[in-house]
Design a protein around this motif. Structure first.
Motif, PDB file in Angstrom:
ATOM      1  N   ASN B 666     -36.156  24.641  71.467  1.00 13.51           N
ATOM      2  CA  ASN B 666     -36.072  25.198  70.118  1.00 13.51           C
ATOM      3  C   ASN B 666     -37.259  26.003  69.627  1.00 13.51           C
ATOM      4  OD1 ASN B 666     -33.972  22.680  69.373  1.00 13.51           O
ATOM      5  ND2 ASN B 666     -33.606  24.676  68.433  1.00 13.51           N
ATOM      6  N   ILE B 670     -40.810  33.446  65.765  1.00 14.95           N
ATOM      7  CA  ILE B 670     -39.846  34.543  65.715  1.00 14.95           C
ATOM      8  C   ILE B 670     -40.493  35.672  64.914  1.00 14.95           C
ATOM      9  CG2 ILE B 670     -37.553  35.248  64.949  1.00 14.95           C
ATOM     10  CD1 ILE B 670     -36.720  32.275  65.209  1.00 14.95           C
ATOM     11  N   TYR B 671     -40.598  36.846  65.527  1.00 21.66           N
ATOM     12  CA  TYR B 671     -41.306  37.953  64.887  1.00 21.66           C
ATOM     13  C   TYR B 671     -40.355  39.004  64.316  1.00 21.66           C
ATOM     14  CZ  TYR B 671     -45.960  36.473  66.039  1.00 21.66           C
ATOM     15  OH  TYR B 671     -47.134  35.765  66.065  1.00 21.66           O
ATOM     16  N   THR B 678     -41.366  35.162  61.049  1.00 19.64           N
ATOM     17  CA  THR B 678     -40.337  34.871  60.041  1.00 19.64           C
ATOM     18  C   THR B 678     -40.230  33.378  59.748  1.00 19.64           C
ATOM     19  OG1 THR B 678     -38.640  34.592  61.698  1.00 19.64           O
ATOM     20  CG2 THR B 678     -38.842  36.773  60.755  1.00 19.64           C
ATOM     21  N   ASN B 679     -40.670  32.553  60.683  1.00 23.77           N
ATOM     22  CA  ASN B 679     -40.307  31.133  60.569  1.00 23.77           C
ATOM     23  C   ASN B 679     -41.526  30.223  60.505  1.00 23.77           C
ATOM     24  OD1 ASN B 679     -40.900  31.803  63.250  1.00 23.77           O
ATOM     25  ND2 ASN B 679     -39.623  30.171  64.067  1.00 23.77           N
ATOM     26  N   PHE B 682     -41.969  24.198  59.033  1.00 26.84           N
ATOM     27  CA  PHE B 682     -41.331  23.222  59.913  1.00 26.84           C
ATOM     28  C   PHE B 682     -39.820  23.176  59.745  1.00 26.84           C
ATOM     29  CE2 PHE B 682     -45.239  20.352  60.734  1.00 26.84           C
ATOM     30  CZ  PHE B 682     -45.487  21.027  61.915  1.00 26.84           C
ATOM     31  N   LEU B 683     -39.305  23.831  58.697  1.00 29.18           N
ATOM     32  CA  LEU B 683     -37.852  23.909  58.574  1.00 29.18           C
ATOM     33  C   LEU B 683     -37.290  24.908  59.590  1.00 29.18           C
ATOM     34  CD1 LEU B 683     -35.263  23.099  57.081  1.00 29.18           C
ATOM     35  CD2 LEU B 683     -35.654  25.029  55.555  1.00 29.18           C
ATOM     36  N   ASP B 684     -37.914  26.080  59.661  1.00 26.81           N
ATOM     37  CA  ASP B 684     -37.378  27.132  60.511  1.00 26.81           C
ATOM     38  C   ASP B 684     -38.001  27.157  61.905  1.00 26.81           C
ATOM     39  OD1 ASP B 684     -35.616  28.192  58.575  1.00 26.81           O
ATOM     40  OD2 ASP B 684     -37.293  29.162  57.572  1.00 26.81           O
ATOM     41  N   ARG B 686     -38.393  24.807  64.588  1.00 28.65           N
ATOM     42  CA  ARG B 686     -37.763  23.495  64.735  1.00 28.65           C
ATOM     43  C   ARG B 686     -38.404  22.655  65.827  1.00 28.65           C
ATOM     44  NH1 ARG B 686     -33.870  26.944  63.109  1.00 28.65           N
ATOM     45  NH2 ARG B 686     -32.512  26.220  61.420  1.00 28.65           N
ATOM     46  N   MET B 687     -39.175  21.676  65.399  1.00 27.34           N
ATOM     47  CA  MET B 687     -39.639  20.664  66.346  1.00 27.34           C
ATOM     48  C   MET B 687     -38.611  19.543  66.331  1.00 27.34           C
ATOM     49  SD  MET B 687     -43.687  20.617  65.423  1.00 27.34           S
ATOM     50  CE  MET B 687     -44.215  19.928  66.975  1.00 27.34           C
ATOM     51  N   THR B 689     -36.793  15.957  66.080  1.00 24.35           N
ATOM     52  CA  THR B 689     -37.020  14.709  65.346  1.00 24.35           C
ATOM     53  C   THR B 689     -36.571  13.559  66.241  1.00 24.35           C
ATOM     54  OG1 THR B 689     -34.818  14.530  64.384  1.00 24.35           O
ATOM     55  CG2 THR B 689     -36.395  15.932  63.222  1.00 24.35           C
ATOM     56  N   LEU B 691     -34.152  11.752  65.923  1.00 28.09           N
ATOM     57  CA  LEU B 691     -32.692  11.741  66.100  1.00 28.09           C
ATOM     58  C   LEU B 691     -32.240  12.720  67.182  1.00 28.09           C
ATOM     59  CD1 LEU B 691     -31.466  11.526  62.401  1.00 28.09           C
ATOM     60  CD2 LEU B 691     -31.778   9.697  64.059  1.00 28.09           C
ATOM     61  N   ASP B 692     -33.121  13.625  67.596  1.00 31.01           N
ATOM     62  CA  ASP B 692     -32.748  14.594  68.625  1.00 31.01           C
ATOM     63  C   ASP B 692     -32.997  14.064  70.032  1.00 31.01           C
ATOM     64  OD1 ASP B 692     -32.139  17.194  67.090  1.00 31.01           O
ATOM     65  OD2 ASP B 692     -33.971  16.464  66.160  1.00 31.01           O
TER      66      ASP B 692
END
Lengths: 325, 758
Positions: B666, B670-671, B678-679, B682-684, B686-687, B689, B691-692
């Motif tokens: 993930n 992102i450029y 652009t990101n 930590f929302l965009d 994506r490390m 969690t 649950l992953d």
């Protein structure tokens, strides 16, 4: 974050006068889980923040013969843990269960969830004066639009971030609004607005109006619902595509289908063509597939988000088959 | 008692710093409060590449809450000079210009000015009042584009060094080097299967949860004290002395608890700015970064382009390999391509090898170390090609690795010959693991499943300076001061080695990480060196204490010191069974025979030990419709030499795997076309969690490191190396499609499957 004044409202009636005629004057805060981030990112720069949590009696879930009434300040955790919601409204229960994280659900309210501002990374960056902030262009056009809209024809290509909104819309919910002239009721289907109608906001609320309640009619007998959400990460992530589906199926024939997609358009996106196609038809795998095709018939993906069309199609097919069985 | 006759080593005591950390009492940089404290923040460039024509700070300075504004003009401008800062050699002029841009900004987020104000909000407001006039220049963010003739040039005075010689060519290529061994052409001619593939990886960040912070006080005597979050307090002291051109004796660094570093908390960013602001105001100044500042203004690990070619005979012997490796350095030279080149083929014994490495400047933040820097990019390429060769030859990919595995005496392409290492033992342990021997059940939900394996190598720094200072309390417990900041449980792992040496319990040792005025020079907590190197010093400290205690016993018992034995934690006089006592018993009396018992030891091992090897096995489930890859089961196998505290070894292995999975599936910068990220949240970005991920299973192999008294091998870095390749191989096994570009995120996987009919 810029400096602002902070006011604790004590009654619903008082709120319209505490708010102003412009979004730059004042904003309301409930859980604050979206607003505070927006303010830190300078996407919202209000002069005044009006706290609603200080108003008594807006935190309730009441059930009667007509259905369920949920107060605007009810937290997502309270919605999630309510037995009427989990037993009778699985589509809403499932939708709320996949919102953000437990910590955020403990703070965030149901009304706040449907009123979330766009999660578009251009909107949230102070470096991009985009259409939603009064600027001249949508930076998703010609930019990195992996997570943007595949429906609607602009001029803004944000997607509506809410998981609860598609579920409430699929259930035919009504939003109760309070403004300077008193209370009003609006169907969820009429609540959200496309960019060409109102470029700065995503719904009909005026700067001095608030949501006070969301009411959900009792689903008809033989009606079943489910919520599907595809995201890159299993927690703390918005939908790439989500689907809220509520269907009435009698003897294998669909009497009514309510299919609302999330993460694909500036508003929760009702798949009207698919709903029309399914009405009165016996559900087979081929028909589920045809409904899926109908759902994305009008999709116009951007250069980086064609994958969303496939996901939307797959979700519709999956839900229609599951609810018919 | 654990295995090998050890009493403490190999056990799992609760870490000394554990309670304070889980109860919130541990002090981190952001907790620092001082009288008269001002708050600082940084003005950053909105452009990826621009000339600074003018900086007007007058409006900010006129703000009533503002106390000082600083720019690069407040820094001494220093000449080109190289310095070793722990994990990398750094040009100090570049380091200074990276702290506050001088002349040009080279990436979006590049710091141009600092402000100190009465509170953070005023400081943030004041930043907007600083007027910077830029001449915007064309920018370049991709490594291959930056290498092209005609690309925008970041450093007009930088000439490419090629094969050790400076050329006349001005380009973004700072350095091209080559390692060659044997004749690759001949080797490929012998091969029956030759595979050549291209790979790309994107910029990723270490993602430590605690953002950078520094609080500085420059007092009236010119003494500078900095409280900060760092992997190496002495490295910060050296950088401050060089960047501010002041004697090291005038700088004291107080390292606070550290909320993650992974290599990214060695270089200084805020510290010199806070120091200048404190000097100007006479007040202490505290600065902390926001998350987007961490993404855009610190040192991620590079994006890269690799082309790898490998050949093998039909009986499964590797005959030749070549690699072309181009790594993004970011704004200033110094990518980890050199380290990547040292690792790229190292798990294998290959007679003919050529590696070409390119260090390339681009308009992105200056890259920094990240857990086995450079090796993960390299292994993604090699391990995918090895998988393809194994498949072509019809052999099990782990058996292929065992057959071609590096061992004692194998020469690396960059020169060194391996001492005793555990490459083959690790691979064999993976091959024999319950996970690898189990069969992978089919998915019941229409998704497809697959299994992948990959190996990895990291040098480990088997050297470095470490100092320890101890004092014995009358009750026999020991206060142990050390200079190694504790990121991953090293207080415990070092204290345990001292306890083992002198026959005490781990809880009898009270470890303290102290400031640079209170302990001898200690190198950074990095390079997987701390449990090795400072543990080495702990062992030596134990030996010194035993010698000293024998002297004390000699006085107390009035017998010759060389007739006193120390065994199983007990001192005894050979000729009189009555004259004996445990370390604790002796400690209560020792003070009477010559004052308090103390010892100070410093060590600097020669670096000759062997490196770390890992082999991972992963089962995935791929949703062909969404492109999402779920991990069903993951097993990491690794040679730890000797596991001092097995739980923390396992923790390092699991943590490395998780970061490697994030990188593989993930994470990416992102450029936008305009050179902005652009990101940057930590929302965009994506490390994963919890649950992953499933529970990451671990298998510790122990092939003792001969250069350490207890056989320790560093464990912190190598576990991040195999995951992206193991995942790519598992996705291929599931779908029949090879993914050679990271990250393998849902949109990309779905697109690749759609294009390749997977």
């Amino acid at each position: 974050m810029r400096n602002f004044s902070y006011v604790n409202a004590t009654s619903i009636e008082q709120v319209p006068s505490l708010l102003g005629r412009s979004w730059d004057d004042a904003v309301v805060m409930a859980g604050g889980t979206d607003l505070v981030g927006e303010m830190k990112d300078y996407a919202a720069v209000p002069k005044r923040v009006v706290n609603l949590k200080s108003i008594e009696g807006l935190d309730y879930i009441r059930q009667d013969d007509a259905g369920l009434r949920i107060g605007a300040l009810t937290t997502l955790t309270d919605v999630l843990e309510n037995s009427a919601v989990s037993q009778e409204l699985p589509v809403l229960h499932q939708a709320v269960s996949v919102i953000a994280s437990p910590q955020i659900r403990n703070m965030a309210t149901l009304a706040g969830n449907i009123l979330q501002r766009p999660r578009c990374w251009y909107y949230r960056s102070e470096d991009f004066p985009c259409l939603k902030k009064g600027g001249a262009r949508c930076y998703a056009v010609g930019g990195v639009n992996t997570y943007h809209a595949i429906f609607g024809s602009g001029p803004s290509y944000i997607v509506h971030p809410s998981d609860a909104a598609p579920a409430l819309m699929a259930l035919g919910a009504t939003v109760h609004v309070h403004g300077p002239r008193g209370g009003d009721e609006v169907l969820m289907d009429d609540f959200f607005t496309m960019p060409e109608m109102n470029i700065r906001r995503e719904n009909i609320l005026r700067p001095n109006e608030i949501v006070t309640e969301i009411s959900i009619p009792k689903p008809e007998a033989n009606s079943k619902g489910m919520f599907l959400k595809v995201r890159e990460r299993e927690s703390i992530d918005f939908a790439l595509v989500s689907l809220a589906a509520q269907m009435t199926v009698v003897n294998g024939t669909c009497e009514r289908a309510s299919l609302v997609l999330g993460g694909v358009a500036p508003i929760p996106w009702r798949a009207v063509e698919a709903e029309d196609y399914l009405r009165g038809r016996r559900i087979t795998e081929a028909r589920a597939e045809s409904a899926a095709e109908a759902a994305v018939e009008d999709a116009a993906p951007m250069p980086h988000n064609g994958y969303k069309v496939e996901i939307a199609k797959n979700l519709v097919k999956q839900a229609v088959q599951a609810l018919a069985s | 008692m654990s295995q090998n006759g050890h009493k403490v080593i190999g056990t799992r005591p609760i870490r000394h710093d554990g309670v304070d950390k889980v109860t919130g009492r541990a002090i981190y940089g952001a907790d620092i409060q001082l009288t008269g404290l001002l708050h600082g923040t940084v003005k950053r460039s909105p452009h990826p590449h621009a000339r600074i024509k003018n900086i007007d700070t007058s409006r900010a300075e006129a703000h009533p809450g503002v106390r000082a504004v600083v720019t690069a003009h407040d820094l001494p401008q220093i000449a080109d000079k190289l310095a070793d800062l722990g994990e990398a050699i750094v040009n100090l002029r570049d380091a200074s210009n990276n702290v506050l841009a001088y002349g040009k900004v080279l990436y979006k987020g590049h710091a141009v000015a600092g402000v100190a104000a009465i509170n953070l909000h005023v400081a943030q407001e004041a930043v907007e009042l600083i007027d910077v006039e830029y001449e915007v220049l064309p920018h370049v963010t991709g490594v291959l584009e930056a290498m092209e003739d005609g690309a925008p040039i970041l450093h007009e005075d930088m000439k490419t060094t090629s094969m050790g010689e400076e050329t006349d060519k001005v380009s973004n290529i700072a350095n091209h080097f080559q390692h060659k061994m044997g004749e690759p052409d001949d080797g490929f001619a012998e091969a029956d299967v030759v595979i050549e593939r291209e790979f790309t990886t994107q910029t990723v960040h270490q993602g430590y949860i605690e953002t950078h912070n520094a609080t500085a006080l420059w007092n009236e005597e010119g003494q500078l004290t900095i409280w900060t979050s760092t992997q190496g307090a002495f490295s910060v002291r050296d950088q401050m002395a060089e960047i501010l051109q002041m004697p090291v004796s005038k700088v004291k660094i107080v390292p606070l608890e550290i909320g993650g570093g992974f290599g990214g908390k060695i270089s200084v960013y805020l510290d010199p700015v806070a120091a200048l602001l404190s000097k100007k105001t006479g007040h202490p100044v505290k600065m902390t970064m926001t998350r987007d500042e961490v993404f855009e203004g610190t040192g991620p690990t590079p994006g890269s382009y690799l082309k790898v070619k490998m050949g093998a005979t039909s009986d499964g012997r590797l005959t030749a390999a070549t690699a072309y490796m181009a790594y993004e350095a970011g704004a200033y030279p110094g990518s980890p391509v050199g380290a990547g080149a040292g690792c790229i083929f190292t798990p294998y014994d290959i007679p003919n090898v050529q590696i070409d490495g390119y260090d390339v400047c681009v308009n992105k933040p200056k890259t920094n170390a990240y857990r086995a820097p450079g090796a993960t990019n390299a292994a993604y390429a090699t391990e995918t090609v090895v998988d393809e060769i194994s498949e072509k030859l019809g052999v099990d990919p782990l058996e292929f690795r065992v057959k071609n595995g590096a061992k004692e005496g194998t020469r690396r392409a960059d020169g060194p010959v391996h001492p005793r290492i555990g490459c083959i033992e690790t691979t064999e342990a993976a091959l024999n693991s319950e996970h690898y021997r189990s069969s992978l059940a089919k998915s019941a939900n229409g998704k497809v499943r697959g299994r992948g394996v990959a190996s990895g190598y990291w040098f480990n720094f088997n050297g470095g300076r470490s100092a320890i200072s101890v004092s014995i309390n009358p009750d026999g417990t020991i206060n142990m001061l050390e200079g190694s900041t504790d990121i991953g449980g090293s207080r415990a792992s070092i204290a345990m080695q001292l306890a083992e040496t002198i026959g005490l319990e781990a809880t009898d040792i009270k470890p303290y990480v102290v400031d640079t005025d209170s302990i001898g020079y200690t190198d950074v907590t990095g390079g997987s060196r701390t449990t090795f190197g400072t543990g080495y010093a702990a062992h030596a400290t134990g030996q010194a204490l035993i010698r000293e205690m024998k002297e004390r016993a000699s006085k107390l018992w009035d017998v010759p010191a060389d007739a006193i034995d120390f065994e199983d934690g007990v001192f005894s006089y050979r000729d009189d069974a009555e004259k004996r006592g445990s370390f604790k018993e002796m400690a209560s009396q020792a003070g009477d025979a010559g004052g308090p018992v103390v010892a100070q030891v410093s060590t600097n091992p020669d670096g000759s030990g062997g490196g770390a090897f890992a082999t991972h096995v992963v089962d995935v489930e791929v949703d062909r419709e969404t492109g999402k890859v779920d991990i069903l089961r993951y097993t990491a196998v690794q040679d730890a030499g000797t596991a001092i505290h097995p739980s923390y070894v396992e923790g390092q292995m699991q943590g490395g795997v998780v970061q490697g999975i994030g990188w593989g599936l993930n994470e990416e910068y992102i450029y936008n076309d305009d050179g902005s990220m652009t990101n940057a949240s930590f929302l965009d970005y994506r490390m994963p969690t919890t649950l992953d991920l499933p529970m990451i299973e671990t298998i510790i192999v122990e092939v003792p490191n001969e250069s350490h008294p207890y056989g320790v091998r560093g464990v912190g870095e190598v576990p991040i190396v195999p995951p992206p390749a193991a995942l790519a191989n598992a996705i291929y096994d599931a779908t029949g499609v090879r993914l050679r570009d990271l990250p393998m995120s849902p949109p990309r996987v779905q697109k690749a499957l759609a294009e390749n009919g997977g």
